[in-house]
Write an enzyme that holds these catalytic residues in place. Structure first.
Site, mmCIF file in Angstrom:
data_model
loop_
_atom_site.group_PDB
_atom_site.id
_atom_site.type_symbol
_atom_site.label_atom_id
_atom_site.label_comp_id
_atom_site.label_asym_id
_atom_site.label_seq_id
_atom_site.Cartn_x
_atom_site.Cartn_y
_atom_site.Cartn_z
ATOM 1 N N HIS A 11 -56.093 10.726 -56.842
ATOM 2 C CA HIS A 11 -55.759 11.732 -57.843
ATOM 3 C C HIS A 11 -56.445 13.066 -57.587
ATOM 4 O O HIS A 11 -55.900 14.115 -57.936
ATOM 5 C CB HIS A 11 -56.109 11.226 -59.244
ATOM 6 C CG HIS A 11 -55.083 10.277 -59.779
ATOM 7 N ND1 HIS A 11 -55.090 8.941 -59.472
ATOM 8 C CD2 HIS A 11 -54.006 10.468 -60.583
ATOM 9 C CE1 HIS A 11 -54.072 8.355 -60.077
ATOM 10 N NE2 HIS A 11 -53.389 9.255 -60.742
ATOM 11 N N GLY A 12 -57.621 13.034 -57.020
ATOM 12 C CA GLY A 12 -58.271 14.319 -56.771
ATOM 13 C C GLY A 12 -59.625 14.157 -56.126
ATOM 14 O O GLY A 12 -60.267 13.108 -56.237
#
Lengths: 349, 473
Positions: B324-325
C-alpha cells in the site's frame, strides 16, 4: 446494422431522452432548493454584482489593493471609498475581491442587472495579473468556481461543472511546471543587447549567481526579492495574453451596455524594482503600461496611468512585490482616478 | 484522467461510441490509444515506465512458454521477469523510503551515510499494473494461460483504462480472454454499466468526498478536537475509504461493462463481516486473492504446521501493508492484520456463545461479531490513515485526553444523510450488485433511484478537489 442493433439504438436514444427530461425536472428542483445556498457559498461575486450596483452610477472593480491598508494608517478607507468621497455627485459601488483579475471582472460586469444605473466602470489593471505567476496562482481555482456560477446557464448545469471540476485543478508540481514552461516561452526583447531572453533565464541568472544587476551581492532575502520582481514583471504583453483578451471583452461589453470604461493602471514599487533589478525591468514594465494605454485609449477607454505614482515608502509589504499601499498611496491613486472621471466620463458630463 | 472529472464525462461516451462503431479487429487499437490518453492525462512521461513493465512481461511470457519443458530456463525467465518488474516498483516506490531509513539507522549507530533522495513522483497506479502484469507471467509459468503473442492485446491487458489506475487487479484468464472476444452492442450491458457508473460516482463524490472534509480536519490537527469528534473522524474515515475505493472500482466495472467486458467484483459488503478473515474475503478482493494465489499458497498456505502457517500469514499481510505504501504505518497496519488472523484462528475453538440458540440469538451473536470486526477495522484504518507514527500518536493522545473539550466538528446534514444511505444501500444489496438490484426493481422505483443519484452527484457532491485515496498506491 442488424434489427437487434437498430432496436438497441432506439431503446438507448429513448432512455437518453428520458434522462434529459429527468435532468430538466431536477434543474427546477435544484433552482428552488439548493441553488441559493450554493450561490451564497460559491459565488459571492454574483451577489456582490447585484447588491453593490444598486443605486450607484460608478462601479469599482479591483482586488486586494482596494481594501488593504497598513495598521499605522489613520485613514483606512478603501480606494473606492476615497473615489466616492472625491466625487460627491456620484455614488461608487465596490466590486473588489482578493486576487481578482480582468477575466473575473468581465464575468462580474456581465452579471450587473440590465436595469442598473451604472454609467462608469473603473477596472483595476494590475500589471502582475498579466504574468504566469498570477494566471496560474493557487487562488485561481476559487475564482474560476465563481466564474462558473456566474455563467448564464441552467443552474444544475453550472453545479455539474463545479461537481466535475470544470475548472483548473493544478497540483503544486503542475503549477510550477506550467509557470516554468511559460517563463521559458514568453521571450522579451530589450532595445539593447541583454544576456537573458526570458524571465526563467533572468531569474536563474540572478538567483544562481546571487548577484544583482549592479554586481552587488546582498543578502539572500534581497536576492529573493529581486527574483520575485523578475518573475512578476519580466515579459512583454501582446494580443495573446489572456488578460489582454479579457480587457478587450470588457471594452466590448462596456460599449454594448453603454458604460464608460476607466482602466486604472495600478502603481508598482518602481523604486525598489529599479534598485534591485535595474532599468531594464523598469523599461519592460513601462513598455507594457504604454501598450495598454495605446491599445485602449484608441478605443475610447479612459486609461489612468498610476504606475509610478506611489513611492517605495508608501508600499505596505516588504517581502513580496504587491500593490498594497499605505493611505497616501491609496489616496494618490484615488485622486488620479477621480480627476480623470470628473474631467472626462459620461457621468461627469 | 479522473473518473469524476468533466474530461471523463466527455471521454467515456466518445470512446464507448467509437468502440461499437469500429470493427472488432481494430478495437484493441482504439482501446489501447484511449488507455494511453487516459493515463497520460496525469503525467505523460510515465507512460514509458509502464511500457518498460509491459515489454519485460510480454517477452518473459513468450520465453517462459517457449521453454515450458525446460524447468530451469522457465524458472529463470520467471525470476528475471519478477525481479525486473518489482525493481521498477522498488525504485519508484520504495527506494527513497529505504534510503531514509538507512540514513536513520546509520545515524543511530554513528556511521556516516549520505542520503540519496530521488526527486521523482510515484507513477499513478504503479502497484496495481505491476501486480496485474506479474499475474500474467505467473499464470503463463504455471501453464494456466497461453502466452499472448499480440503485443497490442497484451499491452491493452495491462493498460485497459477502466482498471488501469486502481484496479480491480485482473487475471489474464478473465480479462485477456475477453479482450479477444467480439462484443456486440447490448442494451443490458450498457444500462448496467451506466447504473454502476452512476452509483460509483455517488459513492465517491457524495459519500466519500463529503466525509473527507471532516476526516482531513481531524487528522491534521487532532488536538483541536474532542474525543467524540476524533471517534467520529475515525468512523467517517472507515466509510470515506470504503466509498472512495468501492466507488472507483464500481465506476471501473461500469465503464468496462458498457463495452461488454466483465471485471471482477472488488467489494462485497466488507463491513458486514463477522470476522477479520471474512473481512479480507470481502475487501479489495482482487488484491487479497492475488496475495492468496501468488504468495500465500506458494509459501505453503494453511497446509503446513501451525507455526509455519502463522509465519506465512504474517509475511503475506506485512507485504500487503507495504504494497500500500512506503511507510512504516502501512507495514504495521498489515502486520496487525496478520496477528489478528492468527489470534482469530487460535480462538476459534473457544465457543463462548454455543448455548445461545434460535434465530434471534444467532442474530444477536452475528450482530456482535459484525460490530467487533468493524471496531477492529476502524481502529486499524486510523493506522492506515495516519501520515506518520507521530500523527498516530497525536490522534490517540488527543482521543484519550480531550474528553472534556467541547465538540468542534459540525457535520453538515448532507454528510450524515449520504452516510446513512450508503449503509442502507450496502445492506440492501448484500451479496448482489447495484446494477443487478436496480434491474430487479419496477421501472418507477428504478427511475426514482436514478433521479436521486443524479441529483445527489450533481447537487450534493463536495466542490472541493479530493483525490482518490488509492491513487497514491
Amino acid at each position: 446494422m442488424t434489427d437487434t442493433t437498430k432496436h438497441t439504438v432506439k431503446k438507448l436514444l429513448l432512455k437518453l431522452l428520458m434522462v434529459l427530461l429527468v435532468l430538466a425536472a431536477l434543474d427546477v428542483i435544484y433552482y428552488y432548493t439548493l441553488y441559493p445556498k450554493d450561490l451564497a457559498e460559491n459565488c459571492t461575486l454574483k451577489a456582490l454584482s447585484e447588491r453593490a450596483t444598486e443605486g450607484v452610477d460608478i462601479v469599482y472593480l479591483g482586488e486586494s489593493s482596494n481594501h488593504t491598508y497598513s495598521d499605522a494608517d489613520t485613514d483606512k478607507r478603501f480606494i473606492c471609498e476615497m473615489i466616492d468621497d472625491m466625487l460627491p455627485e456620484h455614488r461608487v459601488g465596490n466590486l473588489a475581491k482578493d486576487a481578482c483579475h480582468a477575466g473575473v471582472y468581465y464575468d462580474i460586469l456581465r452579471n450587473i442587472p440590465r436595469n442598473s444605473d451604472v454609467k462608469t466602470v473603473i477596472v483595476t489593471v494590475n500589471m502582475r495579473s498579466f504574468t504566469s505567476e498570477w494566471i496560474y496562482s493557487s487562488l485561481e481555482p476559487a475564482l474560476r468556481k465563481e466564474q462558473i456560477m456566474m455563467k448564464k446557464a441552467p443552474s444544475l448545469y453550472k453545479r455539474m461543472l463545479l461537481a466535475f471540476r470544470a475548472y483548473p485543478n493544478w497540483t503544486d508540481e503542475e503549477v510550477s511546471n506550467i509557470i516554468r514552461k511559460n517563463f521559458k516561452r514568453q521571450t522579451f526583447t530589450l532595445p539593447h543587447p541583454f544576456p537573458y531572453r526570458n524571465a526563467y533565464e533572468w531569474d536563474q541568472g540572478v538567483g544562481g549567481s546571487y548577484t544583482l544587476y549592479n554586481g552587488k551581492q546582498p543578502s539572500m532575502d534581497t536576492i529573493a526579492m529581486a527574483c520575485h520582481y523578475i518573475k512578476e514583471f519580466a515579459c512583454t504583453f501582446d494580443d495573446n495574453n489572456p488578460r489582454i483578451k479579457d480587457l478587450d471583452n470588457i471594452v466590448k461589453l462596456c460599449r454594448k451596455r453603454g458604460w464608460q470604461p476607466v482602466f486604472n493602471i495600478l502603481a508598482e514599487n518602481v523604486d525598489q524594482m529599479d534598485s534591485l533589478c535595474g532599468p531594464d525591468l523598469l523599461w519592460l514594465l513601462e513598455r507594457n503600461a504604454q501598450y495598454i494605454i495605446d491599445r485602449y485609449e484608441s478605443q475610447g477607454v479612459i486609461v489612468v496611468n498610476n504606475l509610478k505614482e506611489v513611492r517605495d515608502s508608501d508600499f505596505r509589504d516588504r517581502d513580496f512585490p504587491t500593490e498594497h499601499y499605505k493611505q497616501t498611496g491609496r489616496l494618490a491613486i484615488a485622486r488620479n482616478v477621480a480627476e480623470a472621471i470628473s474631467g472626462k466620463s459620461h457621468a461627469g458630463r | 484522467m479522473l473518473f469524476n472529472s468533466i474530461e471523463f464525462l466527455i471521454f467515456f461516451p466518445i470512446v464507448t461510441l467509437l468502440f461499437y462503431l469500429m470493427p472488432q479487429k481494430w478495437r484493441w487499437l482504439l482501446l489501447l490509444a484511449a488507455s494511453c490518453f487516459f493515463y497520460m492525462w496525469f503525467i505523460p512521461k510515465y507512460i514509458f515506465i509502464l511500457l518498460i513493465t509491459i515489454l519485460i512481461d510480454y517477452s518473459s511470457g513468450i520465453l517462459i512458454e517457449k521453454w515450458k519443458d525446460d524447468i530451469s530456463k522457465k524458472k529463470a525467465y520467471l525470476v528475471v521477469s519478477i525481479v525486473s518488474t518489482c525493481m521498477v516498483l522498488f525504485i519508484f516506490k520504495y527506494l527513497n523510503f529505504c534510503s531514509a531509513n538507512l540514513v536513520a539507522l546509520a545515524q543511530h549507530f554513528g556511521w556516516s551515510h549520505p542520503q540519496k533522495i530521488l526527486n521523482i513522483a510515484l507513477p499513478i497506479g504503479l502497484s496495481f499494473h505491476t501486480f496485474q502484469s506479474l499475474s500474467y507471467v505467473i499464470e503463463v509459468y504455471r501453464g494456466n494461460q497461453k502466452a499472448e503473442r499480440h503485443f497490442g492485446y497484451y499491452a491493452l491487458y495491462v493498460m485497459f483504462y477502466p482498471q488501469l489506475v486502481t484496479g480491480p487487479i485482473e487475471r489474464p484468464q478473465n480479462l485477456l480472454r475477453q479482450l479477444h472476444e467480439h462484443k456486440e452492442l447490448n442494451y443490458d450491458n450498457i444500462a448496467n454499466g451506466l447504473r454502476l457508473i452512476l452509483f460509483g460516482l455517488f459513492l465517491k463524490m457524495v459519500v466519500a468526498d463529503n466525509l473527507a472534509v471532516y476526516v482531513d480536519k481531524i487528522y491534521e490537527n487532532p488536538f483541536d478536537y474532542s474525543s467524540g469528534d476524533i471517534l467520529l473522524g475515525m468512523l467517517f474515515y472507515s466509510f470515506q475509504i470504503y466509498g472512495d475505493f468501492f466507488g472507483y472500482s464500481t465506476i471501473a466495472l461500469g465503464c468496462a461493462l458498457a463495452m461488454g467486458y466483465s471485471l471482477m467484483d472488488n467489494f462485497k459488503t466488507p463491513y458486514l463481516s463477522g470476522s477479520v478473515q471474512e473481512f479480507w474475503r470481502r475487501w479489495h478482493i482482487s488484491l487479497s486473492t492475488w496475495f492468496r494465489d501468488y504468495l500465500y499458497i506458494p509459501l505453503g498456505g494453511n497446509r503446513v504446521a501451525v507455526p509455519r502457517w502463522a509465519l506465512n500469514t504474517l509475511i503475506v499481510f506485512t507485504v500487503c501493508g507495504i504494497w500500500h505504501g512506503a511507510n512504516w504505518t502501512f507495514m504495521i497496519w498489515g502486520f496487525a492484520y496478520g496477528v489478528l488472523l492468527i489470534l482469530e484462528r487460535g480462538l476459534r475453538n473457544i465457543h463462548l456463545f454455543d448455548r445461545i440458540e434460535g434465530k434471534a440469538g444467532r442474530l444477536v451473536i452475528n450482530t456482535l461479531n459484525v460490530a467487533k470486526t468493524f471496531v477492529i477495522v476502524t481502529l486499524l484504518w486510523s493506522v492506515f490513515r495516519a501520515t506518520s507514527f507521530g500523527n498516530l500518536h497525536d490522534l490517540f493522545t488527543a482521543l484519550f485526553h480531550n474528553g472534556a473539550v467541547a465538540n468542534q466538528l459540525h457535520v453538515a446534514p448532507v454528510a450524515w444523510i449520504s452516510l446513512i444511505l450508503f449503509v442502507l444501500v450496502d445492506i440492501l444489496i448484500r451479496d448482489s450488485r447495484f446494477d443487478v438490484w436496480c434491474g430487479r426493481q419496477k421501472p418507477l422505483v428504478r427511475w426514482c433511484v436514478y433521479a436521486f443519484l443524479m441529483f445527489a452527484v450533481i447537487a450534493l457532491s463536495s466542490v472541493e478537489q479530493i483525490p482518490f485515496i488509492y491513487f497514491q498506491f
